[in-house]
Design a protein around this motif. Structure first.
Motif, short mmCIF file in Angstrom:
data_model
loop_
_atom_site.label_atom_id
_atom_site.label_comp_id
_atom_site.label_asym_id
_atom_site.label_seq_id
_atom_site.Cartn_x
_atom_site.Cartn_y
_atom_site.Cartn_z
N ALA A 17 0.88 -1.62 0.07
CA ALA A 17 -0.21 0.08 -0.27
C ALA A 17 0.53 1.63 0.56
CB ALA A 17 -0.81 0.02 1.33
N ILE A 18 1.94 0.89 0.88
CA ILE A 18 2.62 2.01 1.07
C ILE A 18 3.76 2.49 -0.52
CG2 ILE A 18 4.80 3.64 1.87
CD1 ILE A 18 4.33 1.98 4.58
N SER A 19 4.10 1.24 -1.24
CA SER A 19 4.72 1.59 -2.39
C SER A 19 3.58 1.98 -3.34
CB SER A 19 5.35 -0.22 -2.69
OG SER A 19 4.33 -0.86 -2.81
N ASN A 20 2.67 1.79 -3.11
CA ASN A 20 1.39 2.49 -4.49
C ASN A 20 0.46 3.64 -3.77
OD1 ASN A 20 1.70 0.20 -6.83
ND2 ASN A 20 2.12 -0.88 -4.48
N PHE A 21 1.02 4.19 -2.97
CA PHE A 21 0.58 5.40 -3.07
C PHE A 21 0.72 6.43 -3.68
CE2 PHE A 21 -0.36 8.67 0.50
CZ PHE A 21 -1.67 9.32 0.22
N PRO A 22 -0.59 6.67 -4.09
CA PRO A 22 -0.43 8.27 -5.06
C PRO A 22 0.41 9.47 -4.48
CG PRO A 22 -2.51 7.60 -4.95
CD PRO A 22 -1.47 6.20 -3.73
N GLY A 23 -0.08 9.73 -3.46
CA GLY A 23 0.56 11.03 -2.65
C GLY A 23 -0.09 11.42 -3.01
N LEU A 24 -1.02 12.92 -2.13
CA LEU A 24 -1.64 13.75 -0.93
C LEU A 24 -1.63 14.87 -2.70
CD1 LEU A 24 -2.35 13.14 2.73
CD2 LEU A 24 -3.33 12.10 0.83
N ALA A 25 -2.95 15.22 -2.65
CA ALA A 25 -2.11 16.28 -3.45
C ALA A 25 -3.10 17.55 -2.35
CB ALA A 25 -3.62 16.64 -5.32
N THR A 26 -1.43 18.36 -3.40
CA THR A 26 -1.89 19.70 -2.49
C THR A 26 -2.77 20.64 -2.50
OG1 THR A 26 -0.14 20.52 -4.24
CG2 THR A 26 0.50 20.03 -1.77
N GLN A 27 -3.66 21.73 -1.80
CA GLN A 27 -4.38 21.88 -2.26
C GLN A 27 -4.16 23.60 -3.05
OE1 GLN A 27 -7.79 20.67 -1.83
NE2 GLN A 27 -6.52 19.24 -1.79
N GLY A 28 -4.90 23.90 -3.86
CA GLY A 28 -4.94 25.74 -4.18
C GLY A 28 -4.87 26.42 -4.10
N THR A 29 -4.56 27.99 -4.04
CA THR A 29 -5.32 28.81 -4.29
C THR A 29 -5.78 29.40 -5.34
OG1 THR A 29 -3.05 29.99 -3.94
CG2 THR A 29 -3.65 28.84 -2.36
N TYR A 30 -6.62 30.28 -5.19
CA TYR A 30 -7.14 31.26 -6.21
C TYR A 30 -8.21 32.48 -6.15
CZ TYR A 30 -11.16 28.49 -4.82
OH TYR A 30 -13.02 27.68 -4.14
N ASP A 31 -8.34 33.60 -6.63
CA ASP A 31 -9.22 34.10 -6.08
C ASP A 31 -10.07 34.78 -7.49
OD1 ASP A 31 -7.40 34.72 -8.01
OD2 ASP A 31 -6.79 36.76 -6.90
N LEU A 240 6.74 25.80 -13.64
CA LEU A 240 5.78 26.66 -12.67
C LEU A 240 4.97 25.11 -12.14
CD1 LEU A 240 3.31 26.38 -14.54
CD2 LEU A 240 4.45 27.44 -15.79
N GLY A 241 4.21 25.57 -11.37
CA GLY A 241 3.32 24.56 -10.95
C GLY A 241 2.43 25.49 -9.26
N GLY A 242 1.23 24.11 -8.94
CA GLY A 242 1.02 24.20 -7.38
C GLY A 242 -0.18 23.46 -6.80
N GLY A 243 -0.75 24.10 -6.22
CA GLY A 243 -1.65 22.66 -5.91
C GLY A 243 -3.30 23.04 -6.54
N GLY A 244 -4.05 22.24 -6.47
CA GLY A 244 -5.20 22.19 -6.65
C GLY A 244 -5.68 21.45 -8.57
N GLU A 245 -6.31 20.57 -8.61
CA GLU A 245 -6.32 20.03 -9.77
C GLU A 245 -7.61 20.86 -11.31
OE1 GLU A 245 -7.46 15.28 -11.60
OE2 GLU A 245 -7.90 16.00 -9.97
N SER A 246 -7.06 20.80 -11.98
CA SER A 246 -7.82 21.74 -13.04
C SER A 246 -8.48 20.72 -14.48
CB SER A 246 -7.14 22.92 -13.33
OG SER A 246 -8.39 23.49 -14.41
N GLN A 247 -9.76 21.01 -14.37
CA GLN A 247 -10.45 20.02 -15.36
C GLN A 247 -9.90 20.54 -17.12
OE1 GLN A 247 -14.18 18.70 -15.16
NE2 GLN A 247 -14.61 18.42 -18.27
#
Length: 330
Positions: A17-31, A240-247
């Motif tokens: 489970a640990i080896s296949n854990f996808p990692g937690l996605a960071t939460q993004g900021t927006y205005d 570049l990059g940041g948190g938050g998944e976008s469709q």
């Protein structure tokens, strides 16, 4: 014995489970918020809905840029409260999706004293690679803070780009990061001046999506990706990059990938156990950073979303290039 056997099974399962854990996605900021209206409802209905939103919420959605009309992508200033209200509204049914317009930023680490040797080029055996190709015939879109044609980019080839921050054709750099990245890719070489670039016979396409402060929105980055794909880019680079998944971003990446574009993005510089977006998306090659000792740089993200590592600098050695401030290290 039975308990020991069960414990072994548990440990094996935990390890898997640990080896296949996808990692937690960071939460993004927006205005601001993205509204992607359906393409089957017609311009008149979209205009009506935009007017309704303006009257009801006292803030008018605007096309993100001159390239947005075909995709019906509008942006409106707002926070989580407005986002939730829009998603629950009656006109939500006329959109493909309503999502945060996340802000992504340049990835950099503090400047240290300059180094007069480009250890990063030796680390990737660039001399041997030059025997095979120097990048001729390849166009690299640098999606960043723009590119300023400094002295050591004088002989570098450029193709037209765009400034999505200020909505104009000239994508000049008012930060320095984009010019630094461009130099790493294709700095003028064998010109008895400055430093060398990796693929110095490649052409650069400057696409400015980040302001002078180093931040920019998902909507601008997504449009730049599609612009690059539609205008002959073979490779897209996003340091570049940041948190938050976008469709919206995922669709742009899928579009570029479908046209055969190779998409590369930095994994991130926060030391997290998963890559930031956009490196984390499918069809993007996520790159973590190595120091001059070929070990992971302390600041670099790692784990889920990382596909490969490359020289990125560390406290023991920076990447040296020319930029708008003459020299810039990262």
């Amino acid at each position: 014995m039975k308990k020991f056997f069960l414990l072994c099974l548990f440990l094996i399962g935990l390890g898997w489970a640990i080896s296949n854990f996808p990692g937690l996605a960071t939460q993004g900021t927006y205005d601001s918020i993205v509204l992607d209206f359906r393409e089957d409802i017609g311009n008149a209905e979209i205009a009506k809905q935009v007017e309704t939103i303006a009257q009801q919420y006292k803030i008018a959605p605007q096309l993100n840029s001159e390239f947005s009309a075909g995709d019906n992508v509008y942006v409106v200033k707002g926070d989580r409260t407005l986002l939730n209200a829009l998603r629950k509204s009656n006109f939500a049914k006329d959109t493909e999706y309503i999502e945060p317009n996340y802000v992504y930023n340049i990835f950099e680490i503090p400047n240290d004293p300059m180094y007069n040797k480009q250890w990063n080029l030796r680390s990737i055996n660039v001399e041997a690679a030059w025997n095979e190709t120097k990048g001729s015939g390849t166009t690299v879109a640098v999606i960043d803070t723009g590119i300023t044609p400094v002295a050591d980019l004088k002989e570098t080839k450029f193709v037209p780009g765009y400034d999505f921050v200020n909505d104009r054709a000239e994508a000049y750099d008012d930060n320095g990061h984009g010019t630094h990245v461009a130099g790493t890719v294709a700095q003028s070489t064998n010109n008895n001046y400055g430093v060398a670039g990796i693929a110095y016979e490649a052409a650069l396409m400057p696409l400015k999506v980040l302001s002078g402060s180093g931040g920019g929105t998902v909507s601008d980055i997504a449009e730049a990706i599609k612009f690059a794909a539609d205008n002959g880019a073979d490779v897209i680079n996003m340091s570049l990059g940041g948190g938050g998944e976008s469709q919206l971003m995922a669709e742009a990446i899928d579009y570029a990938h479908s046209k055969g574009v190779v998409i590369v993005a930095a994994a991130g510089n926060s030391g997290d156990s998963s890559a930031s977006y956009p490196a984390r998306y499918p069809h993007v090659i996520g790159v973590s950073a190595l120091g001059p000792d070929d070990e992971k740089a302390g600041y670099s993200n790692f784990g889920a979303g990382v596909d490969i590592s490359a020289p990125g600098g560390s406290e023991n050695g920076k990447i040296l290039q020319s930029t708008i401030c003459l020299l810039y290290t990262s």
